[in-house]
Design a protein around this motif. Structure first.
Motif, short mmCIF file in Angstrom:
data_model
loop_
_atom_site.label_atom_id
_atom_site.label_comp_id
_atom_site.label_asym_id
_atom_site.label_seq_id
_atom_site.Cartn_x
_atom_site.Cartn_y
_atom_site.Cartn_z
N ASP A 90 0.93 -1.26 -0.05
CA ASP A 90 0.07 0.02 -0.05
C ASP A 90 0.93 1.36 -0.03
OD1 ASP A 90 1.16 0.11 2.41
OD2 ASP A 90 -1.02 -0.33 3.44
N PHE A 91 0.40 2.35 0.26
CA PHE A 91 1.05 3.47 0.01
C PHE A 91 1.67 3.88 1.50
CE2 PHE A 91 -1.99 4.59 -3.48
CZ PHE A 91 -0.86 5.21 -4.47
N GLY A 92 1.43 3.21 2.34
CA GLY A 92 2.07 3.26 3.64
C GLY A 92 1.36 4.52 4.72
N ASN A 93 2.13 4.64 5.54
CA ASN A 93 1.73 5.83 6.65
C ASN A 93 2.68 6.82 6.91
OD1 ASN A 93 3.55 4.37 7.85
ND2 ASN A 93 2.21 3.28 9.36
N VAL A 94 3.47 7.09 6.01
CA VAL A 94 4.30 8.26 6.10
C VAL A 94 3.56 9.54 5.34
CG1 VAL A 94 6.34 9.56 5.25
CG2 VAL A 94 6.55 7.10 6.06
N GLU A 95 3.69 10.53 6.02
CA GLU A 95 2.76 11.79 5.49
C GLU A 95 3.35 12.09 4.03
OE1 GLU A 95 1.95 15.28 8.13
OE2 GLU A 95 2.80 14.02 9.58
N ARG A 96 2.44 12.48 3.22
CA ARG A 96 2.89 13.20 1.92
C ARG A 96 2.48 14.56 1.77
NH1 ARG A 96 2.54 7.62 0.17
NH2 ARG A 96 3.93 7.28 -1.52
N LYS A 97 3.26 15.43 1.41
CA LYS A 97 3.23 16.89 1.40
C LYS A 97 3.60 17.52 -0.10
CE LYS A 97 1.54 17.49 5.55
NZ LYS A 97 0.40 18.11 5.90
N LYS A 98 2.96 18.46 -0.49
CA LYS A 98 3.43 19.15 -1.55
C LYS A 98 3.38 20.76 -1.26
CE LYS A 98 2.72 19.68 -6.38
NZ LYS A 98 1.71 18.98 -7.83
N GLY A 99 4.33 21.31 -1.91
CA GLY A 99 4.40 22.88 -1.60
C GLY A 99 4.61 23.10 -0.04
N LEU A 100 5.26 22.52 0.43
CA LEU A 100 5.83 22.87 2.08
C LEU A 100 6.70 23.88 2.06
CD1 LEU A 100 4.93 21.19 4.55
CD2 LEU A 100 7.21 19.97 4.47
N SER A 101 6.67 24.88 2.90
CA SER A 101 7.54 25.97 2.71
C SER A 101 8.81 25.57 3.76
CB SER A 101 6.88 27.02 3.53
OG SER A 101 6.63 26.87 4.78
N SER A 102 9.83 26.29 3.65
CA SER A 102 11.04 25.88 4.39
C SER A 102 10.61 26.15 5.80
CB SER A 102 12.37 26.93 4.13
OG SER A 102 12.65 26.90 2.71
N GLU A 103 10.06 27.09 6.33
CA GLU A 103 9.51 27.12 7.68
C GLU A 103 8.74 26.12 8.05
OE1 GLU A 103 7.45 30.61 10.63
OE2 GLU A 103 7.71 30.95 8.66
N GLU A 104 7.59 25.61 7.44
CA GLU A 104 7.04 24.45 7.77
C GLU A 104 7.89 23.12 8.06
OE1 GLU A 104 2.62 25.29 5.95
OE2 GLU A 104 4.38 24.82 4.61
N PHE A 105 8.79 23.00 6.98
CA PHE A 105 9.60 21.94 7.05
C PHE A 105 10.35 21.89 8.06
CE2 PHE A 105 13.74 20.10 5.94
CZ PHE A 105 13.48 18.75 5.86
N PHE A 106 11.05 22.98 8.32
CA PHE A 106 11.88 23.30 9.66
C PHE A 106 11.15 23.10 10.90
CE2 PHE A 106 14.12 25.57 12.95
CZ PHE A 106 15.53 25.25 12.71
N HIS A 107 10.04 23.35 11.26
CA HIS A 107 9.39 23.42 12.48
C HIS A 107 8.77 21.79 12.77
CE1 HIS A 107 10.32 27.18 14.04
NE2 HIS A 107 10.07 27.70 12.80
#
Length: 978
Positions: A129-146
């Motif tokens: 299956d696709f699994g349970n790791v979150e998938r994100k698109k358009g993540l900002s640097s600040e969102e990724f950092f925090h």
């Protein structure tokens, strides 16, 4: 019962009869033993019996045998047995005969069946299956950092949409463009195996391997530079602290990854606890991940308690998914996901992960150190082993009784019975044997008290992990883990460059330096020395040790403070004592060299007594009371002499050379006493900072300067040796070795004492030379290691031009000299705007112009630089002049023959005398190149690693003579003038 059933019931089990006494061993153990044999021995053994024939014709066995022997690019011949026979140069008619398989009934093996299944399983038949790791698109640097950086994995979409690689990185297109390029192959062997891309594509089509080879190349940018233009580092991962290092200094960090179905990476934690991003361009990958400190089922972590090196025993990726994953309860299963083309997965620092290619895949990945994982990277480099085990195995690395101390923020002492034993001999958990009760194994692994404690209380926090660091270690003198991603020199330079170039994050850098270097400890020592000698307080730039050497060095305005720690207290005393004796000789004879070495301002011993720091000034003469109490006094020392001078040092080094590593430097544990020296600070910069900016004229000027100053050094008179002292030391040198054998080199009374200690040291080094070279590892070829005893002489007196005269008295022609032995790129100082030649006479005054840089001014690229000083004489010795050519030629000149020629023209001293026919004969002892090569092999530093890095083609050399002449052949034309 029909005839076929009756016939089947009558088939005998041929295993016991065919294996004899080996019948008691399980098949997996027999197969493991076979891997230690040579291909020819396996072929012979296959003729012994039917079962041996079956076991000796398994493709996984021949794959292992082949990969252990391949030397250079590999070409797959359709099967591993055929490939191995081709490497053995077996005649064609025997290959055809070996290709005809015999078949036997009456033998069954669950082990072989499982392995055969894994070799042929088709993964498209399984459901992922696709699994349970979150998938994100358009993540900002600040969102990724925090939200994710340093915290948890995430699958990111859209980061590679604009890459040319999204369209061009296919097997067909890469084959057309790079078919003849050789790429590195990942496999379970210490050897570096490569394959041309077209040969690898052919291998992928025909192979049926359980753990297929896959391209995992960290040098793909050098092999095919245009590949680097097809992608770019995503904006989320731009911060990379390793970028301050030069290309040859920084650890491997980017890889091209290509592999077929069933290939992949088994369970591991990325090197140096770095974080990583991995972008998939083609195919599908299945990922499994566990948080830091949670060791996956079936994996065993080994930590060497001597150097902290971490090794992991793990099944292949495919075997883990097939044999171990089904045994896990839902709550114990890993975090999972299936990565699709165009997706980028982020793996945080310290996370365990395992990757299985579900089909042919192409990917690119990079590891990096940033502000989120910097402290963890520094912790991983720190000497010791408790913290390394905790970082990877969590509470499973400690015994249960010690967990109570952890809760109290206490760390167990090494002498405590509950101190965790993490040597390679002890395993954290055994791998489940097939056929055992899976429920019982799950209970012992998943429901143990320690495992439950991990779930509840284990914290992957730098303050928590730092409690397991042995902060009392002298980090400069402790054993360096070979598993560390970079060497000690590179690590020290990395931290200092970060300190100077990134002043905005110095608070973070200081925390990391305290972990990796114990910087706080050395800064406290500096403050005590500074206060005692009324030195100015350090600026912010000056708080971190500088340079890449083995001792902490601080720059304070116009002074340099060096604290001796290398090798422990005894070795440090010899280092400072020899340096002070040398300066005494230098000024006594008024050598011109004194204009090109830093002036000594003060020296002494710093020690801690009853929690209070104290300082005793010491000029190298006599033995201070505080040292006398430490029981490191040389034998027969004289109070008015230099008791820790060069000859005492040479005898100490000779004794140490014959001891196992764990018995050497027995004073290293004395961490409360440090000799130190204060010298005048030179203007300008060290050569290491200027290497790439010097003009060719400046480089030639440097070579001439070094030649003249080495001439001045080698013409200095050296102190006479006390033969009575040497006689006492000789008895120590003849003590039995650890293996019980006595020293074989006879005592030759007719050899001058100054040469005898030199010869004995070489003889003692030779005894363990093979294991010494293997410890250095790649890139030293194993074929040369096997031949090293044939190459190095048995009688080392021949290296010092030894012969017997007409009265049968042994004479030595070669002159004995002071030698610096460590003139490297960070031990040569240069000044700008030199208006006249810096060579010889009183011209030094013209070179001592104050540039105003004081070591930190930005360098103009059009500026001319002139060599002014040679630094750091703590490695001084007495011996063969050729020894000093090794660091100069390999480190400063980087193997440039033109610079060596310029050096020799200025040096103009004999390196090999020719007074006697036996010395100047045409045999190998008449070649300067042979002398130099022997010293390279027997060197205490990894000189061979430097040689095979500069002359990469020599990794394919078949003899030491080939290496010798390629590297040092130029010396054979040198005559010198006495």
């Amino acid at each position: 019962m029909d005839n076929s059933q009756l016939q089947s019931s009558q088939i005998r089990d041929r295993r016991q009869e065919a294996l004899g006494y080996l019948n008691v061993l399980p098949d997996e153990l027999v197969c493991a033993i076979l891997e230690y044999l040579t291909p020819r021995d396996v072929a012979r053994l296959s003729c012994v019996s039917s079962v041996m024939y079956i076991l000796c014709n398994e493709e996984p066995l021949w794959m292992s045998l082949c990969l252990k022997r391949v030397d250079g690019p590999l070409q797959y011949e359709g099967s591993w047995k055929k490939t191995a026979l081709n490497l053995e140069n077996v005649p064609a008619e025997y290959k055809e005969r070996c290709g005809k398989q015999l078949h036997f009934d009456g033998f069954n093996s669950l082990f072989l069946y499982r392995r055969l299944y894994r070799c042929n399983v088709a993964l498209h038949e399984f459901s992922f299956d696709f699994g349970n790791v979150e998938r994100k698109k358009g993540l900002s640097s600040e969102e990724f950092f925090h939200q994710y950086d340093g915290t948890k994995p995430v699958l990111l979409n859209g980061l590679a949409d604009d890459w040319p690689a999204r369209n061009t990185w296919t097997i067909d297109q890469l084959s057309m463009k790079y078919g003849d390029k050789a790429f590195r192959i990942s496999q379970r062997s210490s050897r570096k195996v490569s394959m041309k891309f077209k040969d690898y594509v052919s291998y992928m089509k025909f192979q049926h391997d359980e753990d297929p080879l896959y391209i995992f190349d960290d040098k793909f940018g050098e092999t095919a530079p245009s590949l680097l233009k097809d992608y770019s580092v995503p904006h989320l991962f731009q911060e990379d602290f390793f970028e301050v290092l030069d290309k040859e200094q920084r650890p491997p960090y980017r890889w091209l990854i290509i592999g077929p179905e069933r290939s992949g990476a088994s369970w591991h934690v990325d090197p140096a606890l770095t974080s990583a991003w991995n972008t998939l361009l083609c195919g599908r990958k299945r990922w499994a991940l566990y948080p830091p400190g949670r060791v996956p089922m079936g994996v065993t972590v080994h930590v060497n308690e001597e150097d902290g090196d971490v090794n992991v025993d793990t099944p292949s990726s495919l075997q883990w998914w097939l044999d171990f994953y089904p045994l896990l309860s839902d709550e114990d299963k890993p975090i999972e996901c299936t990565q699709l083309p165009g997706e980028t997965i982020f793996v945080p620092s310290g996370w365990w992960h395992c990757v299985l290619n579900l089909e042919t895949t192409i990917a690119v990945t990079q590891n990096f150190a940033n502000s989120k994982n910097f402290e963890y990277v520094c912790l991983d480099m720190a000497p010791g082993y408790r913290h390394k085990g905790i970082c990877r195995a969590g509470f499973l690395a400690v015994v249960e009784d010690s967990l109570q101390n952890v809760e109290k923020n206490e760390v167990n002492d090494e002498d405590d019975p509950s101190y965790p034993d993490l040597t390679r001999k002890e395993k954290r958990a055994r791998i489940q044997e097939l056929g055992e009760d899976p429920e019982q194994e799950t209970a012992s692994h998943g429901d143990s008290k320690i495992y439950e404690l991990w779930k509840q209380d284990f914290s992957y926090d730098i303050k928590f992990l730092g409690m397991f660091l042995d902060k009392e270690k002298d980090h400069y003198s402790s054993l360096w883990s070979p598993g560390n991603s970079i060497g000690q020199r590179e690590m020290r330079e990395w931290l200092y460059k970060l300190w100077i170039r990134k002043p905005g994050i110095r608070e973070l850098i200081w925390k990391g330096a305290c972990l990796a270097l114990n910087a706080e400890k050395w800064f406290i020592c500096l403050e005590e020395i500074r206060a005692f000698h009324n030195l100015p307080p350090p600026t912010d730039d000056e708080k971190l040790p500088v340079g890449t050497g083995s001792n902490p060095v601080f720059l304070l305005a116009d002074q340099v403070v060096k604290i001796f720690v290398e090798g422990g207290l005894e070795a440090s005393m010899y280092g400072l004592g020899t340096e002070l004796e040398f300066y005494s000789v230098l000024h006594k004879v008024n050598s011109p060299l004194k204009n090109h070495v830093p002036e000594i301002l003060a020296s002494g011993i710093l020690y801690v007594e009853n929690g209070t720091y104290k300082i005793v000034p010491w000029d190298g003469k006599g033995v201070p009371n505080v040292i006398g109490k430490s029981k490191v006094i040389p034998v027969n020392c004289k109070e008015n002499d230099f008791p820790f001078g060069v000859w005492a040092k040479k005898q100490y080094e000779c004794i140490q050379a014959g001891l196992p590593i764990n018995e050497q430097n027995n004073s290293a544990g004395c961490t409360k006493m440090w000799p130190f020296i204060i010298t005048k600070r030179c203007k300008g910069k060290i050569f290491a900072e200027l290497r790439d900016r010097l003009s060719w004229e400046d480089a030639l000027n440097l070579a001439s300067f070094l030649g003249e100053q080495l001439r001045n050094l080698h013409l200095l008179p050296y102190p006479s040796i006390d033969k009575s002292t040497f006689s006492d030391t000789k008895q120590k040198m003849e003590l039995p070795f650890a293996n019980g054998s006595m020293e074989e080199t006879p005592y030759k009374s007719d050899i001058p004492s100054e040469w005898e200690v030199f010869i004995r040291t070489l003889s003692r080094k030779k005894k363990d030379i093979k294991s010494h070279l293997r410890n250095w590892g790649d890139p030293i070829p194993e074929t040369l290691i096997q031949k090293v005893h044939e190459y190095i002489p048995d009688d080392f007196t021949m290296l010092v031009d030894s012969y017997q005269n007409e009265n049968y008295v042994r004479k030595i022609c070669k002159p004995c000299s002071w030698i610096h032995s460590d003139i490297m790129d960070d031990n040569v100082h240069m000044e700008p705007n030199c208006v006249s030649s810096c060579l010889g006479g009183n011209s030094a005054d013209a070179c001592l112009m104050d540039s105003g840089s004081n070591g930190y001014k930005d360098v103009r690229y059009d500026e001319s630089w002139c060599p002014s000083h040679i630094l750091d004489f703590s490695d001084l010795s007495v011996g063969d002049r050729i020894y000093d050519l090794i660091p100069i030629y390999l480190d400063i000149f980087r193997g440039d023959s033109s610079l060596l020629t310029q050096f020799l023209e200025s040096y103009n001293l004999p390196l090999l005398t020719s007074e006697h026919e036996s010395v100047k004969s045409s045999n190998k002892f008449g070649r300067l190149s042979y002398h130099a090569m022997c010293y390279c092999i027997l060197h205490e530093e990894n000189i061979l690693g430097a040689i095979f890095s500069i002359w990469k083609e020599l990794r394919m050399a078949n003899s030491w003579e080939e290496v010798e002449l390629a590297v040092w052949g130029q010396l054979n034309d040198y005559k010198g003038i006495s």
